[in-house]
Write a protein that holds these residues in place. Structure first.
Motif, short mmCIF file in Angstrom:
data_model
loop_
_atom_site.label_atom_id
_atom_site.label_comp_id
_atom_site.label_asym_id
_atom_site.label_seq_id
_atom_site.Cartn_x
_atom_site.Cartn_y
_atom_site.Cartn_z
N ARG A 3 36.63 33.87 -9.52
CA ARG A 3 36.98 32.55 -9.00
C ARG A 3 35.75 31.66 -9.10
O ARG A 3 34.63 32.09 -8.89
N VAL A 23 40.12 21.90 7.72
CA VAL A 23 40.82 22.97 7.03
C VAL A 23 39.83 23.82 6.22
O VAL A 23 39.91 25.05 6.22
N GLU A 26 37.87 26.41 8.11
CA GLU A 26 38.55 27.63 8.56
C GLU A 26 39.00 28.53 7.43
O GLU A 26 39.26 29.72 7.64
N ALA A 27 39.17 27.96 6.22
CA ALA A 27 39.68 28.76 5.11
C ALA A 27 38.53 29.45 4.41
O ALA A 27 38.02 28.99 3.41
N GLU A 28 38.15 30.60 4.95
CA GLU A 28 36.97 31.28 4.43
C GLU A 28 37.16 31.77 3.00
O GLU A 28 36.21 31.94 2.25
N SER A 29 38.42 32.01 2.62
CA SER A 29 38.65 32.59 1.30
C SER A 29 38.50 31.56 0.18
O SER A 29 38.43 31.93 -0.98
N VAL A 30 38.45 30.27 0.52
CA VAL A 30 38.30 29.25 -0.52
C VAL A 30 36.83 28.87 -0.62
O VAL A 30 36.25 28.30 0.30
N LEU A 304 43.77 21.22 0.26
CA LEU A 304 43.09 22.51 0.17
C LEU A 304 43.73 23.42 -0.87
O LEU A 304 43.04 24.09 -1.63
N SER A 305 45.07 23.44 -0.91
CA SER A 305 45.75 24.30 -1.90
C SER A 305 45.42 23.85 -3.31
O SER A 305 45.29 24.69 -4.21
N SER A 308 41.91 25.09 -3.94
CA SER A 308 41.96 26.53 -4.16
C SER A 308 42.47 26.83 -5.57
O SER A 308 41.96 27.71 -6.26
N TYR B 138 50.61 29.00 -3.90
CA TYR B 138 50.37 27.84 -3.04
C TYR B 138 49.74 28.24 -1.70
O TYR B 138 48.86 27.56 -1.20
N ASP B 140 47.73 30.61 -1.15
CA ASP B 140 46.85 31.65 -1.67
C ASP B 140 45.57 31.78 -0.86
O ASP B 140 44.64 32.45 -1.26
N ASN B 141 45.51 31.13 0.29
CA ASN B 141 44.32 31.24 1.14
C ASN B 141 44.63 32.12 2.35
O ASN B 141 45.69 32.73 2.43
N ASP B 142 43.72 32.14 3.28
CA ASP B 142 43.88 33.05 4.41
C ASP B 142 44.39 32.35 5.67
O ASP B 142 44.15 32.81 6.78
N LEU B 143 45.10 31.25 5.48
CA LEU B 143 45.52 30.47 6.64
C LEU B 143 46.94 30.77 7.10
O LEU B 143 47.39 30.29 8.13
N PHE B 283 47.49 25.09 9.20
CA PHE B 283 47.46 23.64 9.09
C PHE B 283 48.73 22.97 8.59
O PHE B 283 49.04 21.86 8.98
N LEU B 324 41.02 39.46 -0.11
CA LEU B 324 40.92 39.27 1.33
C LEU B 324 40.59 40.59 2.03
O LEU B 324 40.50 41.64 1.43
#
Lengths: 393, 393
Positions: A3, A23, A26-30, A304-305, A308, B138, B140-143, B283, B324
């Motif tokens: 990524r 957002v 909080e979205a640690e994976s992005v 955010l999406s 990502s 869509y 695809d994050n950890d939220l 969110f 993740l």
């Protein structure tokens, strides 16, 4: 698969920008970090360190470290200038600006092709509902026949209040404005122009058609009277501001107008700031997507999406525009069933193909009839604010 | 971008296979042709030329011209053998077999990785609703915090009939079977096992968790009595068979059971063969997708979308599973609020953390209480068919 790590340059730090900031936190994976934010008012108090802010757009547009420009400003012309400059500089772009996208689709498609950079704008249509991505990826064949729905949260909030709490339009509008929920100039929302921009973007991704917003008929909710509401109640309808488009062979129809919805229709239960999109295709039949159509976090999460997706090199392929039939044309010759409330005398009877019902009383008059969209749009009476039009679905 | 031209080998030509054939005929933009169809009964009359059919699976699996195997048979074990052999031979696979996917996820993920071939199975969960694609791309994050909904069309049809037409379960089941709508052995559907398979697939794509179907609690609709329906009516509830999962830090909960749904909940209006999925994320808040969950064409169109995606080299990246937190674990220690109808005497009172309401009459007895899922699942009374359990949402 690897990524990309992204460095963002953000234009605008209002409602959506602040939402995105929260957002992202909080979205640690992005794996995306904000490098710089360009704003108009440097003296406004901000929730993060001052060093992030600048008023000089070139600090973002010409920073080679910044790979992604996130455009979240109000002004559509300034936004287009920023977005096109960013793309020319090889930067990926995420935008939430429906007006800018809808008005500049032909140029933007050319820029995407010429500079081979992705431009994503999921947040521009129905905020948190992933409609563009689904049209691009899942409904990527030629079987889709129509897309319709509630594309504007402010007017759906107003209509829900009017119908559920039996309040008049001016009363609800005033309340919504007092709460900062509707703009002080609410024209774009209440006259159905905002959902029309969204419809233009949907027409492109659903069918591959590029059309100018001014080619599409829109009619707003500002003329809806207690008389109209009473009519709806008697017939067990609710009223929603519906944008819709259909494809029939190579002919596309599109419009945005208040519409009677039967209580059995799931859209009747999409209330307040929620949006709903109905997709019809030859085989999957009716599908419905519902989600919040406004608000800082729902919109921020759509942005955010997109960000990502950029970490995976995603881009819209504009498949239907490139691969499907180019002979598509927007037509306004379709006949629609409408309700028209009018003051006496009314000069429009002859514009109708047929009239099914006619009612007169001391409280008001209405007819229900069938009329060609072109005739309605160009009629002598459509601009008379004493006349209201509501479509049947 | 160029699109691959695909030659398909199809296993099974029942309801979904025939649906796919019809859909392919009409979707001119998808460049895929059927080369061979493997069937069990060669003498059955078929809508297309006999030359397409064979009973020898190797004619498909070892045909180097066939790039895509479409697996649409009932038998999960045979399906797994076919799918894994196809993947070993470097063929892309599309499957609609929820039981096979749910039971073999660990092996399938390994095969995807080892042989670098895509395996797509959108049609296996909620037919025409593109839920897997949306979870993959869509959300695809950890939220994401929860996914829930109506995942089974047959039982939703039965429940809708019971509630709207005030018919008893055995009457509706018989009607559904006579119409060929429910299987002659309806166990997988009515006991909530089919939606549990789907929940396993969703757990993988929503959170990256692989779990065995037998680790998840399921309870069916076959014990719902007129007494239970009357209780629901009095409290203005409807009853739906709901599968649901939640993520709270690294703890995942999941179950499938009949559930009271308030009339204000949009799922209450998802009736008959329609399915509905609710997604909640930090969110975007609540989002809902509704579509037909069964039927030849809706399922065929989902298979078509997977085939179309293969023309663009699409594959699930299993991002959450790979990227993740791997510390995820399924827990059954959460407390749920449930309604339990029981005959006198009832031995289970002590299993409850607390009891809110208790009712006894000549017609029946019920309690409403809070109980730990593990205690409920392992209780001495849960298998007593005179006892019914309905969850609160």
């Amino acid at each position: 698969m690897t990524r990309n790590k992204l460095k963002l340059g953000i234009f605008g730090f209002g409602c959506v920008g602040t939402g995105l900031y929260k957002v992202l936190e909080e979205a640690e994976s992005v794996d995306a970090t904000i490098k710089k934010i360009c704003i108009k008012h440097p003296d406004k108090p901000r929730p993060i360190d001052k060093k992030y802010f600048t008023t000089d757009k070139n600090e973002l547009l010409y920073d080679s470290e910044i790979g992604v420009i996130v455009e979240l400003i109000d002004d559509a012309d300034a936004a287009f200038a920023i977005v096109s400059e960013a793309m020319k500089n090889g930067k990926s772009v995420v935008s939430a600006n429906k007006k800018m996208i809808a008005e500049h689709l032909p140029e933007l498609v050319k820029l995407e092709k010429k500079y081979q950079v992705p431009l994503l704008y999921e947040a521009s249509v129905c905020a948190s509902i992933p409609i563009i991505r689904n049209l691009e990826e899942y409904y990527d064949n030629d079987l889709l026949t129509s897309v319709s729905g509630i594309f504007n949260g402010s007017t759906n909030f107003i209509l829900t209040k009017m119908i559920h709490e039996k309040l008049s339009y001016p009363v609800v509008l005033q309340e919504a404005q007092a709460k900062g929920f509707a703009e002080s100039d609410p024209t774009l929302d209440v006259e159905g122009i905002d959902p029309k921009y969204k419809l233009c973007i949907i027409l492109f991704h659903a069918f591959g058609l590029i059309t100018k917003p001014e080619s599409i008929f829109n009619f707003g909710i500002s003329r809806i009277s207690d008389f109209d509401l009473e009519f709806a109640r008697q017939r067990n309808f609710t009223i929603k501001l519906i944008a819709r488009c259909n494809k029939n062979n190579n002919e596309i129809t599109g419009l945005c107008a208040p519409t009677f919805i039967e209580k059995e229709n799931t859209l009747a239960h999409v209330n307040y700031e929620y949006n709903g999109v109905i997709l019809k295709s030859a085989f999957s039949e009716k599908q419905l997507m519902i989600g919040k159509g406004a608000g800082d976090k729902p919109t921020g999460s759509a942005v955010l999406s997109d960000i990502s997706a950029l970490t995976y090199d995603y881009r819209y392929e504009n498949k239907k525009y490139i691969h499907l039939n180019k002979q598509l044309k927007l037509v306004d010759t379709k006949i629609y069933k409408v309700y028209v409330r009018y003051p006496d005398p009314f000069s429009g009877f002859n514009d109708f193909d047929s009239i099914e019902e006619q009612y007169s009383s001391i409280l008001g008059n209405y007819l229900i009839g069938h009329i060609c969209l072109r005739k309605l749009a160009h009629s002598s009476w459509i601009n008379d604010t004493n006349i209201n039009v509501i479509f049947f679905s």
